[in-house]
Design a protein around this motif. Sequence first.
Motif, PDB file in Angstrom:
ATOM      1  N   UNK A  69       2.844   1.513  -8.941  1.00  0.00           N
ATOM      2  CA  UNK A  69       1.575   1.065  -8.358  1.00  0.00           C
ATOM      3  C   UNK A  69       1.841   0.098  -7.215  1.00  0.00           C
ATOM      4  N   UNK A  70       1.065   0.260  -6.153  1.00  0.00           N
ATOM      5  CA  UNK A  70       1.129  -0.698  -5.054  1.00  0.00           C
ATOM      6  C   UNK A  70       0.202  -1.872  -5.375  1.00  0.00           C
ATOM      7  N   UNK A  71       0.273  -2.907  -4.559  1.00  0.00           N
ATOM      8  CA  UNK A  71      -0.629  -4.052  -4.750  1.00  0.00           C
ATOM      9  C   UNK A  71      -2.081  -3.613  -4.609  1.00  0.00           C
ATOM     10  N   UNK A  72      -2.350  -2.713  -3.678  1.00  0.00           N
ATOM     11  CA  UNK A  72      -3.712  -2.200  -3.511  1.00  0.00           C
ATOM     12  C   UNK A  72      -4.149  -1.397  -4.730  1.00  0.00           C
ATOM     13  N   UNK A  73      -3.239  -0.626  -5.316  1.00  0.00           N
ATOM     14  CA  UNK A  73      -3.567   0.138  -6.521  1.00  0.00           C
ATOM     15  C   UNK A  73      -3.966  -0.796  -7.661  1.00  0.00           C
ATOM     16  N   UNK A  74      -3.214  -1.867  -7.821  1.00  0.00           N
ATOM     17  CA  UNK A  74      -3.504  -2.830  -8.884  1.00  0.00           C
ATOM     18  C   UNK A  74      -4.860  -3.486  -8.667  1.00  0.00           C
ATOM     19  N   UNK A 130       0.827  -1.206   0.000  1.00  0.00           N
ATOM     20  CA  UNK A 130       0.000   0.000   0.000  1.00  0.00           C
ATOM     21  C   UNK A 130       0.865   1.262   0.000  1.00  0.00           C
ATOM     22  N   UNK A 131       0.201   2.420   0.030  1.00  0.00           N
ATOM     23  CA  UNK A 131       0.914   3.691  -0.029  1.00  0.00           C
ATOM     24  C   UNK A 131       1.797   3.910   1.211  1.00  0.00           C
ATOM     25  N   UNK A 132       1.350   3.451   2.355  1.00  0.00           N
ATOM     26  CA  UNK A 132       2.147   3.606   3.567  1.00  0.00           C
ATOM     27  C   UNK A 132       3.467   2.835   3.454  1.00  0.00           C
ATOM     28  N   UNK A 133       3.377   1.626   2.902  1.00  0.00           N
ATOM     29  CA  UNK A 133       4.597   0.836   2.705  1.00  0.00           C
ATOM     30  C   UNK A 133       5.496   1.482   1.654  1.00  0.00           C
ATOM     31  N   UNK A 161      -4.624  13.928 -13.239  1.00  0.00           N
ATOM     32  CA  UNK A 161      -5.754  13.052 -12.891  1.00  0.00           C
ATOM     33  C   UNK A 161      -5.304  11.650 -12.495  1.00  0.00           C
ATOM     34  N   UNK A 162      -4.002  11.424 -12.424  1.00  0.00           N
ATOM     35  CA  UNK A 162      -3.481  10.102 -12.086  1.00  0.00           C
ATOM     36  C   UNK A 162      -3.884   9.742 -10.659  1.00  0.00           C
ATOM     37  N   UNK A 163      -4.584   8.629 -10.499  1.00  0.00           N
ATOM     38  CA  UNK A 163      -5.091   8.220  -9.185  1.00  0.00           C
ATOM     39  C   UNK A 163      -4.553   6.865  -8.743  1.00  0.00           C
ATOM     40  N   UNK A 164      -4.305   5.966  -9.665  1.00  0.00           N
ATOM     41  CA  UNK A 164      -3.952   4.599  -9.316  1.00  0.00           C
ATOM     42  C   UNK A 164      -2.446   4.334  -9.342  1.00  0.00           C
ATOM     43  N   UNK A 165      -1.650   5.367  -9.214  1.00  0.00           N
ATOM     44  CA  UNK A 165      -0.210   5.197  -9.104  1.00  0.00           C
ATOM     45  C   UNK A 165       0.393   6.444  -8.473  1.00  0.00           C
ATOM     46  N   UNK A 166       1.640   6.338  -8.032  1.00  0.00           N
ATOM     47  CA  UNK A 166       2.319   7.455  -7.393  1.00  0.00           C
ATOM     48  C   UNK A 166       3.598   7.772  -8.171  1.00  0.00           C
ATOM     49  N   UNK A 167       4.000   9.055  -8.209  1.00  0.00           N
ATOM     50  CA  UNK A 167       5.104   9.480  -9.102  1.00  0.00           C
ATOM     51  C   UNK A 167       6.497   9.147  -8.573  1.00  0.00           C
ATOM     52  N   UNK A 168       6.803   7.861  -8.529  1.00  0.00           N
ATOM     53  CA  UNK A 168       8.133   7.413  -8.118  1.00  0.00           C
ATOM     54  C   UNK A 168       8.609   6.306  -9.045  1.00  0.00           C
TER      55      UNK A 168
END
Length: 248
Positions: A162-167, A93-96, A118-125
Motif C-alpha cells: 500500500x502507498x501512503x495515499x492507499x492508506x 502514490x502509485x506513480x512513485x 477486487x483488491x483496490x487499496x493495494x498493488x501486487x508487489x
Amino acid sequence: MRRLKKKIFYGLCGSTVAVLATVRFCNPSVINPSSGEVCQADTIAEVVEKPAPLVRRPHHRVLGVHSYEESFPDVQDVQIVAARRWGVKPVQNRQAAERRKQDLVYVGANPYYCVDRSMRQSIPYLVPRASDLLQQIGKNFIDSLYVKNIPLHRIIVSSVLRTEDDVARLRQYNGNANEQSCHRFGTTFDIKYVFYDAVRPSDGSPCVYVSDAILKPVLAEVLRDLRLQGRCYVKHERKQSCFHITVR
C-alpha cells in the motif's frame, strides 16, 4: 550328397519348430508375461496408455491450532519492527511505486496462490523476502491438503503493498486501518481464511469445493509451523477475516 545335407537341414528345422510349438502350448507365460510386466511385443503407445495402479494415500487428520488468538498474537508493534528492517521505504502514490519496482517482486500470478480480483487499496508487489514466504505458504498449504486427502484449493491474497495515499483512502471507511501500516513496506500481506480458490482436477472433472471450516484449520497449521520456524509474524484478524502476515 547335397540331397542328404538338405534332408538333414530340413529335418533339424522341423524338429526345432515342433519343440517351440510344444513349449508354447504347455507354458503360454513364456511369450505372454503376467500382468504388471512389460511385454516386448507391446508398442510404446500401449505401454504409456496402461493406467498406473491406484495408490491409496495415508489419511492425516486436520488438527488445526488450539486457539487462533494465542497461536497468532503478533500485533502491529511487533510486525512494524520487521517491516522496517526488511522492507522498502514507503512511497506516496502509485506513480512513485512504479519507480521502486526494481526493489520489488510482482506477485499477481502464481500457481500456488491467487490475488483477490477486487483488491483496490493495494498493488501486487512485495520485497523478494516476502514474496518467497508467500509462495512457501501457498505451496505448503496445497501439499498439506494433498496428504490429508482434501480437494486442492489455493489461498487468496487480499492485500499487499500500500502507498501512503492507499492508506489514507482506506482509513476513510475502515477504522481498523493503521496510519503506520506494515503494508507500506512491501513486507506484509493478508490471506483470507473464509474464501479459497478451488483447483480443477487434472482429469477435467468439476471442481470440488470444501468448506472454510475445514480449510482454515489446515491453513492455520501451515502458518503456525512457519511462525515457529521464525519465518514470519502472524496476526489473526477477526473483523477482516484474514491472517495478517509480515516476513521476518
